[in-house]
Design a protein around this motif. Structure first.
Motif, short mmCIF file in Angstrom:
data_model
loop_
_atom_site.label_atom_id
_atom_site.label_comp_id
_atom_site.label_asym_id
_atom_site.label_seq_id
_atom_site.Cartn_x
_atom_site.Cartn_y
_atom_site.Cartn_z
N SER A 8 -16.70 -61.98 -30.12
CA SER A 8 -15.69 -60.83 -30.66
C SER A 8 -16.18 -59.55 -30.06
N LYS A 9 -15.21 -58.78 -29.82
CA LYS A 9 -15.38 -57.28 -29.29
C LYS A 9 -15.52 -56.32 -30.47
N SER A 10 -15.26 -56.99 -31.52
CA SER A 10 -15.27 -55.85 -32.69
C SER A 10 -16.62 -54.92 -32.92
N ASN A 11 -16.45 -53.77 -33.09
CA ASN A 11 -17.34 -52.89 -33.42
C ASN A 11 -18.01 -52.98 -34.58
N GLU A 19 -17.20 -56.40 -20.50
CA GLU A 19 -17.23 -55.77 -21.64
C GLU A 19 -18.26 -56.49 -22.58
N PRO A 20 -18.91 -55.53 -23.34
CA PRO A 20 -20.06 -56.17 -24.27
C PRO A 20 -19.34 -57.08 -25.41
N VAL A 21 -19.94 -58.13 -25.65
CA VAL A 21 -19.15 -59.33 -26.56
C VAL A 21 -20.51 -59.91 -27.57
N THR A 57 -11.06 -61.00 -30.89
CA THR A 57 -11.40 -62.12 -30.82
C THR A 57 -11.31 -62.45 -29.06
N VAL A 58 -12.35 -62.98 -28.34
CA VAL A 58 -12.47 -63.57 -27.02
C VAL A 58 -12.24 -64.70 -27.07
N LEU A 59 -13.11 -65.61 -27.68
CA LEU A 59 -13.09 -66.82 -27.90
C LEU A 59 -13.74 -67.15 -29.30
N GLY A 60 -12.82 -68.28 -29.95
CA GLY A 60 -13.26 -68.69 -31.38
C GLY A 60 -12.85 -70.04 -31.58
N SER A 61 -13.69 -70.61 -32.58
CA SER A 61 -13.26 -72.00 -33.11
C SER A 61 -13.78 -72.03 -34.54
#
Length: 335
Positions: A120-123, A75-77, A142-146
């Motif tokens: 993020s996958k947020s639009n 999926e696009p990120v 969120t897919v990965l975050g720090s």
């Protein structure tokens, strides 16, 4: 695909003030992942299975490694990375200034660092581009975050005999990529460190740190730890190539979620000998005693993966250059 990659740095007054800003935006794709543990033999891995905890924990002499396999469709990120660092070292500018203000500027410096990394996958990409932190580390997008914040204040930074560092650090990470569920870790720490030169050949360092840690896996809280740890190190060089070193550690930890208490005492002596222009040899012994309020699994973060009771290990290494094109490296770990 990188869309924006920029950096701005500014250091006026002979670097008495220093600012460094970085900003990066990229588009990529991501799939869910499956984590599996592969047995590779003792000493060849970086994980071991803890029977009491029922999970794999880090161990430099472990027998497992973790491998990750992509599962499902990509999926696009949207990825955003940003950091800001500000350093104040006014002693570079006010060397000759007198009075209380001059003394303060000469003997106090600071270092502040802020960094975020969000995939993020947020639009609503505008909130990501404008660094709206309220939209970061969301379970739904969120897919990965720090997010990392560190602030240091130094007292007597140029003093040869003694210096003090006051630190506050906060780190929050989130991983929603695993098919088993999201993982969220949080740590906040306050510490003070005092470094002193007792003699030209002897240096000591005292550190006290109070930390708060939380971990949530798949929506289930794993622990809520408050720890108080003290460290004392002493380094002595009777001759230039020989260094004698010892580290003493004492700590008390409490898991408020499971009402579990633990304490740790550790002694780490080390001897290092340097061969000028050739290499060095090192021998280190690490002994620790861990006590707990009851017979239950101790989280790895509580006592750094130590088992209850006495434990010890030693490490020896030799790095030596025989000639211009031949070097010898020997390492040995024992328990």
């Amino acid at each position: 695909e990188s869309l924006i990659d920029g950096r701005v740095a500014y250091s006026p007054w002979r670097r008495a003030l220093s600012m460094d800003m970085r900003y990066e935006v990229n588009n990529t794709s991501s799939a869910r992942t499956n984590r599996r543990y592969v047995r590779v033999g003792r000493g060849r891995g970086n994980l071991r299975f803890d029977d009491l905890a029922g999970e794999y924990i880090p161990d430099s002499d472990g027998e497992y490694i973790a491998q990750y396999d992509n599962v499902g469709t990509f999926e696009p990120v949207t990825g955003v990375k940003a950091s800001f660092r500000f350093q104040s070292q006014m002693y570079r500018k006010v060397k000759s200034q007198t009075g209380a203000l001059g003394a303060l500027l000469r003997n106090v410096s600071s270092d502040t660092y802020i960094a975020v990394d969000e995939q993020s996958k947020s639009n609503n990409r505008k909130t990501l581009y404008l660094l709206n932190f309220n939209q970061f580390q969301q379970d739904s997008t969120t897919v990965l975050g720090s997010m990392n914040l560190r602030h240091d204040m130094f007292l007597f930074p140029k003093h040869r005999r003694i210096s003090v560092r006051l630190r506050y650090q906060r780190l929050s990470t989130m991983n929603n990529q695993l098919i088993t569920g999201g993982e969220h870790r949080y740590k906040a720490e306050r510490s003070v460190r005092v470094r002193a030169s007792l003699t030209p050949k002897t240096v000591t360092e005292l550190t006290f740190a109070r930390a708060s840690r939380r971990r949530t896996d798949s929506g289930r809280e794993r622990f809520r730890i408050i720890s108080n740890n003290g460290f004392v190190t002493l380094s002595h060089r009777p001759t230039q190539p020989l260094e004698l070193f010892i580290k003493l550690v004492g700590g008390y930890n409490r898991d408020r979620l499971h009402l579990l208490n633990s304490s740790i005492i550790s002694i780490v002596p080390r001897v290092t000998y340097s061969f000028r222009g050739k290499g060095r040899a090192r021998l280190e012994v690490d002994w620790a005693n861990v006590q707990a309020s009851r017979n239950a699994a101790l989280p790895f973060e509580m006592v750094n993966g130590r088992r209850r009771g006495n434990s010890g290990r030693w490490h020896g290494s030799l790095d030596y250059r025989i000639c211009q094109n031949v070097s010898m490296l020997i390492n040995y770990d024992g328990r």
